[in-house]
Design a protein around this motif. Structure first.
Motif: not given
Length: 474
Positions: A87-95, A348-351
């Motif tokens: 769950g943390v992984a899912v929201h870790s980047m607000d993606f 915009m991108s992940v980078q």
């Protein structure tokens, strides 16, 4: 000792600064009495029904039951902690996805139901359809709760919605997967409510992703406790002192009859993000990219020296108003950062959120020239907000563009191939290609999959060859 400017800073100073020499004789005597008494009360309490239930339930921690940690072949955790970490992984980047009224619906539910599905005994297979149903129950419950308050329609101000409705949604989904009866379902909701809520002040920090991990974990925990017979308030959704505690205008309604149930997901799709940042910034990115196309010269470079100022007309959302973000988490919650990045790069991108990009001199220069305006008609709702970007040039010319609906919003959903591209590019550095394709294939055929553990096997990164016998639908 430096005295702090804030109450929180003051508390931190005191907590840090106190040492054993501060203790007085009387404090020592009284506290020893308290300790002795508490140990006695606790030892007696080990005989109570509630303690038996919680102990029984907690045996899952020391059992052989474990669930997949996504992206790890050789590391597993008890279901609860797998739900938390994933769950943390899912929201870790607000993606992750965003819904209306505002919340991130999937991250709280999916890690919980997947982790739970792996905890069932071998002979009780959970099918893809079971998983789909439980997931949708979790989504539906969130959407219904969000409609009990008109405050909830707007971008939040006080608490982060996944910590309230996500926790309840995860609990509902897990109760469904565990096939709990009506009384146990009531207790599940009640227990989950006592895990609900986290302040929005932790947005744009590393703590915000914990909100979604906790929602997944606590929902699963609530359902497991209820399955052991633990009881809570049976009117938790009815009362102002129940879930109503989070809203000043709470007005619960009964759900439609089951005869031909109208799912909210049918009426209201989610937004799926093309880059990892707060949803509000996606309007800004599209408007700024359009302005850039009008501005760039033949060499495809932005004429930085000719820009006098940049005006962003956005709704007032305090936690996404950050004039000079210094971390990736702050940058993901900054209208200004996303506007300037999109002006510089065209998209915009992940980078975009890599440290070297956040601290570029050209970007810093643009940020200094950027100001926000909040037109009164620009309400802070993902349904109705817009963004207008105006670049004022030194010669007095103004180049503007406006975005009312960005690509990825529920009014303009991502095409299937773009959704797949996002998935593949997200996963390419984590899983082997076979596992990546296996997940896509499994998800697309989920309602036909007899044993959904195949999904977890792929999620751990195992290749497809080991799995062909499990894939009944191929």
């Amino acid at each position: 000792m430096m005295w702090a400017k804030t109450i929180t800073g003051n508390f931190a100073n005191v907590i840090h600064g106190l040492n054993a020499n501060h203790l007085t004789d009387q404090v020592i005597q009284r506290s020893k009495r308290m300790i002795l008494d508490t140990l006695g009360v606790g030892l007696l309490g080990t005989n109570t029904e509630v303690c038996h239930k919680v102990t029984q339930y907690s045996k899952i921690y020391s059992s052989d039951i474990s669930s997949t940690i996504w992206g790890h072949l050789d590391f597993r955790l008890p279901p609860l902690y797998a739900a938390f970490v994933n769950g943390v992984a899912v929201h870790s980047m607000d993606f992750d996805d965003t819904w209306h009224p505002a919340t991130h619906p999937s991250g709280a539910v999916l890690p919980a139901v997947i982790a739970l599905s792996e905890a069932f005994p071998q002979k009780k297979k959970i099918s893809g359809l079971d998983l789909l149903l439980a997931f949708n129950v979790g989504i539906e419950v969130q959407g219904r709760l969000l409609r009990f308050s008109s405050e909830a329609r707007n971008i939040p101000k006080r608490f982060h919605p996944p910590t309230v409705v996500g926790t309840i949604g995860s609990a509902a989904a897990c109760a469904k997967l565990l096939a709990l009866d009506q009384l146990q379902c009531k207790n599940t909701l009640a227990i989950a409510a006592s895990y609900a809520g986290a302040p929005l002040a932790n947005a744009a920090t590393q703590t915000k992703p914990l909100h979604v991990g906790n929602a997944a974990k606590h929902g699963l925990e609530a359902a497991c406790l209820a399955s052991q017979g633990l009881q809570g308030n049976k009117q938790i959704l009815d009362m102002e002192s129940g879930i109503g505690a989070f809203y000043t205008d709470y007005n619960p309604q009964t759900l439609p009859t089951l005869q031909s149930y109208p799912w909210l997901l049918d009426q209201q799709d989610v937004a799926i993000k093309r880059f990892p940042a707060h949803l509000g910034t996606h309007w800004v990115a599209d408007a700024a990219s359009s302005v850039r196309r009008k501005l760039v010269e033949s060499n495809n470079l932005l004429p930085l020296d000719k820009i006098e100022k940049i005006i962003l007309r956005v709704p007032e959302v305090k936690y996404v108003n950050r004039a000079s973000p210094t971390s990736e988490h702050e940058a993901r919650h900054s209208f200004q950062f996303v506007a300037c990045s999109a002006l510089l790069d065209g998209s915009m991108s992940v980078q975009s959120f890599a440290s070297e990009n956040i601290h570029r001199p050209a970007l810093r220069e643009l940020l200094c020239k950027t100001q926000l305006e909040h037109p009164p008609d620009n309400t802070p709702s993902f349904e109705s907000l817009y963004c207008e970007v105006s670049v004022v040039l030194q010669d007095g010319n103004v180049i503007s563009d406006r975005c009312d609906t960005f690509y990825g919003h529920w009014r303009k959903p991502l095409k299937k191939e773009d959704l797949e591209k996002k998935f593949q590019s997200n996963v390419s550095s984590i899983l082997p290609a076979e596992a990546t394709e296996g997940i896509i294939e499994t998800v697309y055929n989920l309602e036909k999959v007899e044993d959904c553990s195949v999904l977890s096997t792929f999620l751990s990164g195992q290749s497809a060859r080991a799995l062909l016998e499990k894939l009944r639908f191929l």
